[in-house]
Design a protein around this motif. Sequence first.
Motif, PDB file in Angstrom:
ATOM      1  N   GLU A  91       0.866  -1.173   0.000  1.00  0.00           N
ATOM      2  CA  GLU A  91       0.000   0.000   0.000  1.00  0.00           C
ATOM      3  C   GLU A  91       0.904   1.224   0.000  1.00  0.00           C
ATOM      4  OE1 GLU A  91      -3.190   1.730   3.145  1.00  0.00           O
ATOM      5  OE2 GLU A  91      -3.351  -0.396   2.640  1.00  0.00           O
ATOM      6  N   LEU A  92       0.630   2.170  -0.895  1.00  0.00           N
ATOM      7  CA  LEU A  92       1.459   3.370  -0.925  1.00  0.00           C
ATOM      8  C   LEU A  92       0.607   4.607  -1.074  1.00  0.00           C
ATOM      9  CD1 LEU A  92       1.926   4.599  -4.057  1.00  0.00           C
ATOM     10  CD2 LEU A  92       3.211   2.507  -4.249  1.00  0.00           C
ATOM     11  N   TRP A  93       1.179   5.725  -0.601  1.00  0.00           N
ATOM     12  CA  TRP A  93       0.506   7.017  -0.648  1.00  0.00           C
ATOM     13  C   TRP A  93       1.558   8.108  -0.606  1.00  0.00           C
ATOM     14  CZ3 TRP A  93       0.802   3.641   3.296  1.00  0.00           C
ATOM     15  CH2 TRP A  93       1.319   4.087   4.507  1.00  0.00           C
ATOM     16  N   VAL A  94       1.148   9.312  -0.952  1.00  0.00           N
ATOM     17  CA  VAL A  94       2.049  10.465  -0.981  1.00  0.00           C
ATOM     18  C   VAL A  94       1.947  11.196   0.355  1.00  0.00           C
ATOM     19  CG1 VAL A  94       2.546  12.665  -2.124  1.00  0.00           C
ATOM     20  CG2 VAL A  94       1.799  10.681  -3.473  1.00  0.00           C
ATOM     21  N   THR A  95       3.095  11.499   0.956  1.00  0.00           N
ATOM     22  CA  THR A  95       3.088  12.199   2.243  1.00  0.00           C
ATOM     23  C   THR A  95       3.539  13.641   2.136  1.00  0.00           C
ATOM     24  OG1 THR A  95       5.306  11.430   2.782  1.00  0.00           O
ATOM     25  CG2 THR A  95       3.451  10.103   3.586  1.00  0.00           C
ATOM     26  N   GLN A  96       4.311  13.951   1.089  1.00  0.00           N
ATOM     27  CA  GLN A  96       4.818  15.313   0.962  1.00  0.00           C
ATOM     28  C   GLN A  96       5.024  15.635  -0.514  1.00  0.00           C
ATOM     29  OE1 GLN A  96       8.890  16.211   2.379  1.00  0.00           O
ATOM     30  NE2 GLN A  96       7.885  17.740   3.668  1.00  0.00           N
ATOM     31  N   ILE A  97       4.622  16.846  -0.894  1.00  0.00           N
ATOM     32  CA  ILE A  97       4.836  17.327  -2.258  1.00  0.00           C
ATOM     33  C   ILE A  97       5.538  18.680  -2.155  1.00  0.00           C
ATOM     34  CG2 ILE A  97       3.773  17.955  -4.462  1.00  0.00           C
ATOM     35  CD1 ILE A  97       1.307  16.301  -3.544  1.00  0.00           C
ATOM     36  N   ARG A  98       6.687  18.786  -2.784  1.00  0.00           N
ATOM     37  CA  ARG A  98       7.440  20.040  -2.827  1.00  0.00           C
ATOM     38  C   ARG A  98       7.517  20.516  -4.274  1.00  0.00           C
ATOM     39  NH1 ARG A  98      11.585  20.707   1.688  1.00  0.00           N
ATOM     40  NH2 ARG A  98      10.637  19.514   3.351  1.00  0.00           N
ATOM     41  N   ALA A  99       8.232  21.572  -4.523  1.00  0.00           N
ATOM     42  CA  ALA A  99       8.337  22.118  -5.878  1.00  0.00           C
ATOM     43  C   ALA A  99       9.019  21.152  -6.842  1.00  0.00           C
ATOM     44  CB  ALA A  99       9.090  23.441  -5.855  1.00  0.00           C
ATOM     45  N   ALA A 100      10.048  20.443  -6.359  1.00  0.00           N
ATOM     46  CA  ALA A 100      10.817  19.572  -7.241  1.00  0.00           C
ATOM     47  C   ALA A 100      11.088  18.198  -6.629  1.00  0.00           C
ATOM     48  CB  ALA A 100      12.120  20.247  -7.631  1.00  0.00           C
ATOM     49  N   SER A 101      10.243  17.769  -5.705  1.00  0.00           N
ATOM     50  CA  SER A 101      10.364  16.422  -5.146  1.00  0.00           C
ATOM     51  C   SER A 101       9.060  16.054  -4.446  1.00  0.00           C
ATOM     52  CB  SER A 101      11.531  16.329  -4.148  1.00  0.00           C
ATOM     53  OG  SER A 101      11.238  17.048  -2.966  1.00  0.00           O
ATOM     54  N   PHE A 102       8.890  14.777  -4.217  1.00  0.00           N
ATOM     55  CA  PHE A 102       7.749  14.302  -3.431  1.00  0.00           C
ATOM     56  C   PHE A 102       8.154  13.024  -2.714  1.00  0.00           C
ATOM     57  CE2 PHE A 102       7.298  12.621  -7.692  1.00  0.00           C
ATOM     58  CZ  PHE A 102       6.879  11.320  -7.540  1.00  0.00           C
ATOM     59  N   THR A 103       7.421  12.702  -1.667  1.00  0.00           N
ATOM     60  CA  THR A 103       7.725  11.540  -0.839  1.00  0.00           C
ATOM     61  C   THR A 103       6.566  10.572  -0.879  1.00  0.00           C
ATOM     62  OG1 THR A 103       9.075  12.923   0.610  1.00  0.00           O
ATOM     63  CG2 THR A 103       8.390  10.769   1.470  1.00  0.00           C
ATOM     64  N   ILE A 104       6.900   9.308  -1.085  1.00  0.00           N
ATOM     65  CA  ILE A 104       5.917   8.227  -1.068  1.00  0.00           C
ATOM     66  C   ILE A 104       6.188   7.383   0.170  1.00  0.00           C
ATOM     67  CG2 ILE A 104       5.160   6.103  -2.202  1.00  0.00           C
ATOM     68  CD1 ILE A 104       5.765   7.386  -4.870  1.00  0.00           C
ATOM     69  N   ALA A 105       5.135   7.032   0.898  1.00  0.00           N
ATOM     70  CA  ALA A 105       5.234   6.115   2.035  1.00  0.00           C
ATOM     71  C   ALA A 105       4.626   4.782   1.620  1.00  0.00           C
ATOM     72  CB  ALA A 105       4.497   6.677   3.243  1.00  0.00           C
ATOM     73  N   TYR A 106       5.120   3.703   2.229  1.00  0.00           N
ATOM     74  CA  TYR A 106       4.669   2.351   1.887  1.00  0.00           C
ATOM     75  C   TYR A 106       4.428   1.522   3.145  1.00  0.00           C
ATOM     76  CZ  TYR A 106       7.823   3.435  -2.117  1.00  0.00           C
ATOM     77  OH  TYR A 106       8.501   4.006  -3.148  1.00  0.00           O
ATOM     78  N   GLU A 107       3.561   0.549   3.002  1.00  0.00           N
ATOM     79  CA  GLU A 107       3.440  -0.566   3.937  1.00  0.00           C
ATOM     80  C   GLU A 107       3.388  -1.835   3.098  1.00  0.00           C
ATOM     81  OE1 GLU A 107       0.915   1.309   7.666  1.00  0.00           O
ATOM     82  OE2 GLU A 107      -0.154   0.149   6.143  1.00  0.00           O
ATOM     83  N   VAL A 108       4.291  -2.757   3.397  1.00  0.00           N
ATOM     84  CA  VAL A 108       4.263  -4.083   2.784  1.00  0.00           C
ATOM     85  C   VAL A 108       3.573  -4.956   3.807  1.00  0.00           C
ATOM     86  CG1 VAL A 108       5.627  -5.989   1.862  1.00  0.00           C
ATOM     87  CG2 VAL A 108       6.420  -3.617   1.569  1.00  0.00           C
ATOM     88  N   LYS A 109       2.400  -5.524   3.416  1.00  0.00           N
ATOM     89  CA  LYS A 109       1.585  -6.118   4.476  1.00  0.00           C
ATOM     90  C   LYS A 109       0.603  -7.156   3.971  1.00  0.00           C
ATOM     91  CE  LYS A 109      -2.021  -2.584   4.387  1.00  0.00           C
ATOM     92  NZ  LYS A 109      -2.673  -1.585   5.230  1.00  0.00           N
ATOM     93  N   ASP A 110       0.081  -7.871   4.915  1.00  0.00           N
ATOM     94  CA  ASP A 110      -1.097  -8.718   4.776  1.00  0.00           C
ATOM     95  C   ASP A 110      -2.180  -8.050   5.614  1.00  0.00           C
ATOM     96  OD1 ASP A 110      -0.062 -10.759   3.130  1.00  0.00           O
ATOM     97  OD2 ASP A 110       0.859 -11.773   4.840  1.00  0.00           O
ATOM     98  N   PRO A 111      -3.407  -8.507   5.528  1.00  0.00           N
ATOM     99  CA  PRO A 111      -4.456  -7.847   6.312  1.00  0.00           C
ATOM    100  C   PRO A 111      -4.193  -7.809   7.821  1.00  0.00           C
ATOM    101  CG  PRO A 111      -5.446  -9.261   4.660  1.00  0.00           C
ATOM    102  CD  PRO A 111      -3.954  -9.523   4.617  1.00  0.00           C
ATOM    103  N   ASP A 112      -3.462  -8.793   8.336  1.00  0.00           N
ATOM    104  CA  ASP A 112      -3.278  -8.886   9.779  1.00  0.00           C
ATOM    105  C   ASP A 112      -1.879  -8.532  10.282  1.00  0.00           C
ATOM    106  OD1 ASP A 112      -2.232 -11.115   8.508  1.00  0.00           O
ATOM    107  OD2 ASP A 112      -2.705 -12.464  10.165  1.00  0.00           O
TER     108      ASP A 112
END
Length: 136
Positions: free
Chosen positions: A71-92
């Motif tokens: 699962e991934l999502w964006v945590t920060q957006i700047r003028a010339a960069s952005f940060t993606i966060a992840y979780e590698v997971k199963d439901p539990d």
Amino acid sequence: MRHIYRCPLRWADMDAYGHVNNVVFLRYLEEARIDFLFRPEKDFQQGSVVARHEIDYKRQLVHRHTPVDIELWVTQIRAASFTIAYEVKDPDQIYVTASTVIVPFDFTQQRPRRITAQEREFLEEYRDDVDEVVAA
């Protein structure tokens, strides 16, 4: 909103103890990131480079024949960069939390570039800085 990538586990991903090797997780994150950013309808075809990875291993992932969710999502957006966060997971359970700082890059001119308005609009759809897993 968050993006979910169903990542297949491969026999060669295992280490001598039958667990997915820690280094392989970086490849899993890359696969999820490519699935997220480089869809034909999106504008990241111009290119980007990874400026930084940060990864926390929470528990071992044993090889199996069923995919693991990233699962991934964006945590920060700047003028010339952005940060993606992840979780590698199963439901539990969560195996890995991570983040990647990405810089849009102009390969023709061989230099970083600013995020376009279209790219920013796309990234904003997946922004969720409240639940940031790993600070980048």
